[in-house]
Design a protein around this motif. Structure first.
Motif, PDB file in Angstrom:
ATOM      1  N   LEU A 313       0.863  -1.186   0.000  1.00  0.00           N
ATOM      2  CA  LEU A 313       0.000   0.000   0.000  1.00  0.00           C
ATOM      3  C   LEU A 313       0.893   1.227   0.000  1.00  0.00           C
ATOM      4  O   LEU A 313       1.871   1.294   0.757  1.00  0.00           O
ATOM      5  N   LEU A 314       0.571   2.213  -0.845  1.00  0.00           N
ATOM      6  CA  LEU A 314       1.295   3.486  -0.868  1.00  0.00           C
ATOM      7  C   LEU A 314       0.430   4.531  -0.180  1.00  0.00           C
ATOM      8  O   LEU A 314      -0.667   4.844  -0.653  1.00  0.00           O
ATOM      9  N   VAL A 315       0.934   5.093   0.909  1.00  0.00           N
ATOM     10  CA  VAL A 315       0.145   5.971   1.762  1.00  0.00           C
ATOM     11  C   VAL A 315       0.844   7.316   1.910  1.00  0.00           C
ATOM     12  O   VAL A 315       2.062   7.365   2.126  1.00  0.00           O
ATOM     13  N   ASP A 316       0.092   8.403   1.811  1.00  0.00           N
ATOM     14  CA  ASP A 316       0.601   9.727   2.173  1.00  0.00           C
ATOM     15  C   ASP A 316       0.191   9.986   3.619  1.00  0.00           C
ATOM     16  O   ASP A 316      -0.949  10.364   3.898  1.00  0.00           O
ATOM     17  N   ASP A 317       1.112   9.768   4.545  1.00  0.00           N
ATOM     18  CA  ASP A 317       0.748   9.856   5.957  1.00  0.00           C
ATOM     19  C   ASP A 317       0.730  11.292   6.487  1.00  0.00           C
ATOM     20  O   ASP A 317       0.547  11.492   7.689  1.00  0.00           O
ATOM     21  N   SER A 318       0.915  12.295   5.588  1.00  0.00           N
ATOM     22  CA  SER A 318       0.708  13.675   6.032  1.00  0.00           C
ATOM     23  C   SER A 318      -0.784  13.972   6.178  1.00  0.00           C
ATOM     24  O   SER A 318      -1.159  14.985   6.774  1.00  0.00           O
ATOM     25  N   PHE A 319      -1.634  13.087   5.640  1.00  0.00           N
ATOM     26  CA  PHE A 319      -3.072  13.174   5.871  1.00  0.00           C
ATOM     27  C   PHE A 319      -3.386  12.587   7.257  1.00  0.00           C
ATOM     28  O   PHE A 319      -2.664  11.740   7.771  1.00  0.00           O
ATOM     29  N   LEU A 320      -4.481  13.042   7.831  1.00  0.00           N
ATOM     30  CA  LEU A 320      -4.935  12.497   9.108  1.00  0.00           C
ATOM     31  C   LEU A 320      -5.180  10.997   8.948  1.00  0.00           C
ATOM     32  O   LEU A 320      -5.885  10.569   8.031  1.00  0.00           O
ATOM     33  N   HIS A 321      -4.600  10.181   9.835  1.00  0.00           N
ATOM     34  CA  HIS A 321      -4.739   8.734   9.678  1.00  0.00           C
ATOM     35  C   HIS A 321      -4.849   8.039  11.030  1.00  0.00           C
ATOM     36  O   HIS A 321      -4.338   8.515  12.047  1.00  0.00           O
ATOM     37  N   THR A 322      -5.534   6.904  11.008  1.00  0.00           N
ATOM     38  CA  THR A 322      -5.677   6.043  12.189  1.00  0.00           C
ATOM     39  C   THR A 322      -5.427   4.600  11.784  1.00  0.00           C
ATOM     40  O   THR A 322      -5.659   4.213  10.627  1.00  0.00           O
ATOM     41  N   VAL A 323      -4.957   3.798  12.750  1.00  0.00           N
ATOM     42  CA  VAL A 323      -4.674   2.384  12.518  1.00  0.00           C
ATOM     43  C   VAL A 323      -5.358   1.582  13.621  1.00  0.00           C
ATOM     44  O   VAL A 323      -5.288   1.960  14.798  1.00  0.00           O
ATOM     45  N   SER A 324      -6.006   0.489  13.246  1.00  0.00           N
ATOM     46  CA  SER A 324      -6.682  -0.327  14.260  1.00  0.00           C
ATOM     47  C   SER A 324      -6.577  -1.808  13.920  1.00  0.00           C
ATOM     48  O   SER A 324      -6.485  -2.192  12.751  1.00  0.00           O
ATOM     49  N   HIS A 325      -6.574  -2.623  14.989  1.00  0.00           N
ATOM     50  CA  HIS A 325      -6.587  -4.081  14.870  1.00  0.00           C
ATOM     51  C   HIS A 325      -7.706  -4.577  15.796  1.00  0.00           C
ATOM     52  O   HIS A 325      -7.519  -4.672  17.005  1.00  0.00           O
ATOM     53  N   LYS A 326      -8.859  -4.887  15.194  1.00  0.00           N
ATOM     54  CA  LYS A 326     -10.033  -5.277  15.967  1.00  0.00           C
ATOM     55  C   LYS A 326     -10.269  -6.786  15.915  1.00  0.00           C
ATOM     56  O   LYS A 326     -11.383  -7.255  16.174  1.00  0.00           O
ATOM     57  N   GLY A 327      -9.216  -7.512  15.588  1.00  0.00           N
ATOM     58  CA  GLY A 327      -9.340  -8.966  15.516  1.00  0.00           C
ATOM     59  C   GLY A 327      -9.360  -9.606  16.893  1.00  0.00           C
ATOM     60  O   GLY A 327      -9.165  -8.947  17.922  1.00  0.00           O
ATOM     61  N   SER A 328      -9.601 -10.913  16.932  1.00  0.00           N
ATOM     62  CA  SER A 328      -9.659 -11.653  18.193  1.00  0.00           C
ATOM     63  C   SER A 328      -8.265 -11.762  18.808  1.00  0.00           C
ATOM     64  O   SER A 328      -7.256 -11.653  18.100  1.00  0.00           O
ATOM     65  N   PRO A 329      -8.181 -11.988  20.120  1.00  0.00           N
ATOM     66  CA  PRO A 329      -6.878 -12.071  20.792  1.00  0.00           C
ATOM     67  C   PRO A 329      -5.960 -13.148  20.231  1.00  0.00           C
ATOM     68  O   PRO A 329      -4.732 -13.010  20.300  1.00  0.00           O
ATOM     69  N   ASP A 330      -6.522 -14.229  19.684  1.00  0.00           N
ATOM     70  CA  ASP A 330      -5.669 -15.296  19.164  1.00  0.00           C
ATOM     71  C   ASP A 330      -5.331 -15.127  17.681  1.00  0.00           C
ATOM     72  O   ASP A 330      -4.740 -16.020  17.071  1.00  0.00           O
ATOM     73  N   SER A 331      -5.705 -13.988  17.110  1.00  0.00           N
ATOM     74  CA  SER A 331      -5.437 -13.775  15.684  1.00  0.00           C
ATOM     75  C   SER A 331      -3.986 -13.365  15.427  1.00  0.00           C
ATOM     76  O   SER A 331      -3.523 -13.389  14.284  1.00  0.00           O
ATOM     77  N   GLY A 332      -3.269 -12.968  16.456  1.00  0.00           N
ATOM     78  CA  GLY A 332      -1.871 -12.582  16.286  1.00  0.00           C
ATOM     79  C   GLY A 332      -1.725 -11.135  15.854  1.00  0.00           C
ATOM     80  O   GLY A 332      -2.696 -10.456  15.506  1.00  0.00           O
ATOM     81  N   PRO A 333      -0.506 -10.630  15.882  1.00  0.00           N
ATOM     82  CA  PRO A 333      -0.279  -9.224  15.538  1.00  0.00           C
ATOM     83  C   PRO A 333      -0.379  -8.967  14.042  1.00  0.00           C
ATOM     84  O   PRO A 333      -0.156  -9.871  13.235  1.00  0.00           O
ATOM     85  N   ARG A 334      -0.732  -7.755  13.720  1.00  0.00           N
ATOM     86  CA  ARG A 334      -0.598  -7.308  12.327  1.00  0.00           C
ATOM     87  C   ARG A 334       0.842  -6.873  12.136  1.00  0.00           C
ATOM     88  O   ARG A 334       1.389  -6.098  12.929  1.00  0.00           O
ATOM     89  N   VAL A 335       1.480  -7.351  11.068  1.00  0.00           N
ATOM     90  CA  VAL A 335       2.894  -7.060  10.821  1.00  0.00           C
ATOM     91  C   VAL A 335       3.052  -6.505   9.409  1.00  0.00           C
ATOM     92  O   VAL A 335       2.547  -7.103   8.443  1.00  0.00           O
ATOM     93  N   ILE A 336       3.760  -5.394   9.293  1.00  0.00           N
ATOM     94  CA  ILE A 336       4.073  -4.822   7.976  1.00  0.00           C
ATOM     95  C   ILE A 336       5.544  -4.424   7.958  1.00  0.00           C
ATOM     96  O   ILE A 336       6.152  -4.201   9.011  1.00  0.00           O
ATOM     97  N   LEU A 337       6.108  -4.359   6.767  1.00  0.00           N
ATOM     98  CA  LEU A 337       7.392  -3.703   6.566  1.00  0.00           C
ATOM     99  C   LEU A 337       7.076  -2.308   6.045  1.00  0.00           C
ATOM    100  O   LEU A 337       6.506  -2.157   4.960  1.00  0.00           O
ATOM    101  N   SER A 338       7.413  -1.290   6.798  1.00  0.00           N
ATOM    102  CA  SER A 338       7.146   0.091   6.417  1.00  0.00           C
ATOM    103  C   SER A 338       8.419   0.713   5.846  1.00  0.00           C
ATOM    104  O   SER A 338       9.485   0.648   6.472  1.00  0.00           O
ATOM    105  N   VAL A 339       8.312   1.313   4.658  1.00  0.00           N
ATOM    106  CA  VAL A 339       9.462   1.919   3.974  1.00  0.00           C
ATOM    107  C   VAL A 339       9.049   3.296   3.471  1.00  0.00           C
ATOM    108  O   VAL A 339       8.023   3.439   2.803  1.00  0.00           O
ATOM    109  N   ASP A 340       9.851   4.308   3.771  1.00  0.00           N
ATOM    110  CA  ASP A 340       9.563   5.670   3.318  1.00  0.00           C
ATOM    111  C   ASP A 340      10.206   5.916   1.957  1.00  0.00           C
ATOM    112  O   ASP A 340      11.434   5.783   1.799  1.00  0.00           O
ATOM    113  N   LEU A 341       9.376   6.313   0.976  1.00  0.00           N
ATOM    114  CA  LEU A 341       9.824   6.600  -0.384  1.00  0.00           C
ATOM    115  C   LEU A 341       9.551   8.061  -0.702  1.00  0.00           C
ATOM    116  O   LEU A 341       8.651   8.682  -0.133  1.00  0.00           O
TER     117      LEU A 341
END
Length: 362
Positions: A313-341
């Motif tokens: 995903l290509l994101v312009d994070d200068s815009f207002l943004h929120t991140v959420s993980h509403k999955g079940s406790p046993d679903s595990g973490p959300r993991v991404i590799l974040s790279v600034d271009l």
């Protein structure tokens, strides 16, 4: 044999040779005269309007019959000389933009840097002046304009409000299409399996600040940085050598200034990162999904998106943004590799200047 060498050349042959020689000399003289006229009308280097002033003054003198009062001519000559060596620096004028000169022209004017500017803006302006002294003011119009308008940074739209540096006249949207950075996205996605394997090896050793993790939160938030504020984290890069080499192969990775970072980002089930703005609109943040449980969502500028494993995903994070993980406790973490271009609408000259202005060493 002697009789053949002494044969007379027909008169029409001699006439043709002389005519061709005369034509070549005529063309050469015309070319030299054209070069002289073009050179005399060139503007003074570093001043966009000097050539116009010169041609206008010549026309005005000719329209008066070629005569001119000695005092007036002397005054006009002094005016032109003083105008050619004006040392003040500023952004381009509206007239320049209307005439198609744009922000890739030298920045010369009498406008001074605003006294009410913040200390950070003055520091960046001093760095910009030092850069221009070493290299050039060419292409610095938008950066100079940005620094002059830093005092109005809080007046920007509530949906996009970078808190550190805003480059004006940069078209942007919350999410960018893949074509904006096709090469780098394809490189990251092609190395997805290797990057995921290296993350799992790091994750299995445990999440601890002594093991290179930062931003460790109560709900599984954590960051394993490979680059932090433009500086490589040597120990973490040794733990993920293939990922590190992949970063170096990217064409637009911001690796030389404090606006750029890269690393593994974790978010645990039930966690929500509140509304925030990124520091600048000169970059795009590329997210490569590594582990993406259901009910994980990224909302940027009011537009929701979900991650997908193995895709970017290509994101312009200068815009207002929120991140959420509403999955079940046993679903595990959300993991991404974040790279600034780099943002695709930031020119090469501007990228070089920003590398200098936001150098980690300054």
């Amino acid at each position: 044999m002697d009789s053949m060498n002494t044969l007379a050349v027909p008169p029409y042959v001699e006439l043709g040779v002389h005519s061709l020689s005369g034509l070549l000399w005529t063309l050469l003289l015309l070319f030299l005269w054209h070069c002289y006229r073009m050179g005399s009308d060139l503007p003074i280097p570093g001043h966009a309007h000097a050539g116009k002033l010169k041609s206008r003054s010549r026309r005005s003198i000719m329209s008066r019959g070629g005569s001119c009062d000695v005092t007036k001519c002397s005054a006009r000559s002094k005016l032109l000389r003083s105008d050619q060596i004006t040392p003040f620096i500023s952004m381009e004028t509206e007239e320049d933009e209307e005439q198609g000169q744009g922000y890739l022209t030298p920045v010369m004017s009498h406008a001074l840097f605003p006294a009410q500017a913040s200390a950070e803006a003055k520091k960046l302006y001093a760095a910009l002046q030092e850069y221009a002294k070493r290299y050039s003011w060419v292409g610095m119009g938008r950066i100079h304009k940005s620094l002059r308008e830093q005092v109005h940074l809080n007046d920007h739209s509530a949906i996009q409000k970078p808190h550190l540096f805003f480059l004006p006249d940069v078209p942007s949207v919350p999410f960018f299409p893949r074509d904006a950075h096709r090469h780098d996205i394809e490189v990251l996605e092609a190395n997805y399996s290797v990057i995921l394997a290296e993350f799992k090896a790091v994750y299995q050793r445990g999440i601890d600040s002594k093991l290179g993790w930062t931003c460790v939160g109560p709900k599984g938030q954590a960051v394993f940085s490979l680059y932090s504020a433009g500086v490589s984290v040597a120990g973490n890069c040794r733990s993920s050598p293939c990922t590190y080499r992949t970063l170096l192969s990217l064409r637009t990775f911001i690796s030389s200034n404090s606006l750029g970072s890269a690393g593994f980002w974790l978010l645990g089930p039930g966690a929500t990162l509140g509304s925030s703005y990124g520091p600048t609109n000169t970059r795009l943040r590329c997210h490569l999904g590594l582990q993406t449980p259901s009910q994980c969502e990224l909302v940027v500028g009011g537009e929701p998106q979900c991650w997908s494993e193995g895709h970017c995903l290509l994101v312009d994070d200068s815009f207002l943004h929120t991140v959420s993980h509403k999955g079940s406790p046993d679903s595990g973490p959300r993991v991404i590799l974040s790279v600034d271009l780099w943002h695709p609408n930031v020119a090469a000259a501007e990228r070089q200047a920003l590398d200098f202005m936001f150098s980690p060493d300054l």
